[in-house]
Design a protein around this motif. Sequence first.
Motif, short mmCIF file in Angstrom:
data_model
loop_
_atom_site.label_atom_id
_atom_site.label_comp_id
_atom_site.label_asym_id
_atom_site.label_seq_id
_atom_site.Cartn_x
_atom_site.Cartn_y
_atom_site.Cartn_z
N ALA A 1 39.54 42.90 36.53
CA ALA A 1 40.35 43.95 37.15
C ALA A 1 40.15 43.99 38.66
O ALA A 1 41.11 44.13 39.42
CB ALA A 1 40.01 45.31 36.54
N ALA A 2 38.90 43.83 39.10
CA ALA A 2 38.62 43.83 40.54
C ALA A 2 39.25 42.63 41.23
O ALA A 2 39.92 42.78 42.27
CB ALA A 2 37.11 43.85 40.78
N ILE A 3 39.07 41.45 40.66
CA ILE A 3 39.64 40.24 41.27
C ILE A 3 41.16 40.29 41.22
O ILE A 3 41.84 39.95 42.19
CB ILE A 3 39.09 38.98 40.58
CG1 ILE A 3 37.61 38.82 40.90
CG2 ILE A 3 39.85 37.73 41.00
CD1 ILE A 3 36.91 37.73 40.10
N GLY A 4 41.71 40.73 40.08
CA GLY A 4 43.16 40.84 39.95
C GLY A 4 43.75 41.83 40.95
O GLY A 4 44.79 41.55 41.57
N SER A 5 43.09 42.96 41.12
CA SER A 5 43.56 43.95 42.09
C SER A 5 43.52 43.40 43.51
O SER A 5 44.44 43.60 44.30
CB SER A 5 42.71 45.22 42.01
OG SER A 5 42.83 45.80 40.76
N PHE A 6 42.42 42.70 43.82
CA PHE A 6 42.30 42.09 45.14
C PHE A 6 43.41 41.07 45.38
O PHE A 6 44.06 41.08 46.43
CB PHE A 6 40.93 41.42 45.30
CG PHE A 6 40.80 40.60 46.55
CD1 PHE A 6 40.64 41.20 47.79
CD2 PHE A 6 40.88 39.21 46.50
CE1 PHE A 6 40.54 40.45 48.94
CE2 PHE A 6 40.79 38.44 47.65
CZ PHE A 6 40.62 39.06 48.87
N LEU A 7 43.64 40.20 44.40
CA LEU A 7 44.67 39.17 44.56
C LEU A 7 46.07 39.76 44.66
O LEU A 7 46.87 39.34 45.51
CB LEU A 7 44.60 38.16 43.42
CG LEU A 7 43.36 37.26 43.40
CD1 LEU A 7 43.34 36.40 42.14
CD2 LEU A 7 43.30 36.40 44.65
N LEU A 8 46.37 40.76 43.81
CA LEU A 8 47.69 41.40 43.89
C LEU A 8 47.87 42.15 45.21
O LEU A 8 48.95 42.12 45.80
CB LEU A 8 47.90 42.35 42.71
CG LEU A 8 48.38 41.71 41.42
CD1 LEU A 8 48.49 42.75 40.32
CD2 LEU A 8 49.70 41.00 41.60
N GLU B 1 35.88 43.14 27.22
CA GLU B 1 34.58 43.80 27.24
C GLU B 1 33.57 43.07 28.11
O GLU B 1 32.76 43.69 28.79
CB GLU B 1 34.04 43.94 25.81
CG GLU B 1 34.82 44.94 24.99
CD GLU B 1 34.50 44.87 23.51
OE1 GLU B 1 33.58 44.13 23.12
OE2 GLU B 1 35.19 45.57 22.75
N GLU B 2 33.62 41.74 28.09
CA GLU B 2 32.64 40.95 28.83
C GLU B 2 32.97 40.86 30.33
O GLU B 2 32.08 40.92 31.15
CB GLU B 2 32.52 39.54 28.24
CG GLU B 2 31.91 39.51 26.88
CD GLU B 2 30.46 39.97 26.87
OE1 GLU B 2 29.70 39.56 27.76
OE2 GLU B 2 30.11 40.75 25.96
N ALA B 3 34.23 40.67 30.64
CA ALA B 3 34.59 40.42 32.03
C ALA B 3 35.72 41.30 32.53
O ALA B 3 36.31 41.02 33.58
CB ALA B 3 34.99 38.95 32.19
N GLY B 4 36.03 42.37 31.80
CA GLY B 4 37.17 43.22 32.15
C GLY B 4 37.08 43.83 33.53
O GLY B 4 38.05 43.83 34.30
N LEU B 5 35.92 44.35 33.89
CA LEU B 5 35.75 44.99 35.19
C LEU B 5 35.90 43.97 36.32
O LEU B 5 36.60 44.23 37.31
CB LEU B 5 34.39 45.67 35.27
CG LEU B 5 34.12 46.48 36.54
CD1 LEU B 5 35.15 47.58 36.69
CD2 LEU B 5 32.72 47.06 36.49
#
Length: 175
Positions: free
Chosen positions: A81-88, A74-78
């Motif tokens: 998700a953005a950083i994870g998508s960028f890294l992947l 809830e606090e840092a999910g967005l």
Amino acid sequence: MDWHQTVYELIDFRSFSNLWFWIGLAVLWSTASHWVIGVPFDMVARAARQGGQAEQDFESLVRINCNRILFITEEAGLIMAAIGSFLLSTLAVLAFVFDIELAQAIFLMAAPMTLVWGLSIRTARKITGNQLSDEPLRKAMTRHRLIVQAIGMVSIFVTALWGMFQNLSAGVFGG
């Protein structure tokens, strides 16, 4: 074979022909299937077998970890998700467009783990939302573990196939 060559082979960055990569992959999936939502899976069996304090400890630990996962989401999910998508995405481009074997190895480990993280969020929401306890909680944790193990088996299989392809293409085992 001299010791210099032995040391070089131990720290070689050709991931799929390196024993350390395969050990790391096995440890990754073994750990992921043992620590279900941050709870060691042996606590599920102990809670079912002994009940009482073991059951209370198990349920407390599950609630703590579910609340922790949901709070982080809830606090840092967005942002995660953005950083994870960028890294992947970056790993995928480095791995399969620029043909960097180390990036391929990391991608083949990281991509399925994102599925496990998403599954953990979903299971934590289910446990918290339905206020599961006793047998339904143990069933939810067991189901979660089985799905993680299935993801792990498919991941290891795909990684092994890709690794064999890379090794044969590079001529490591062939002519």
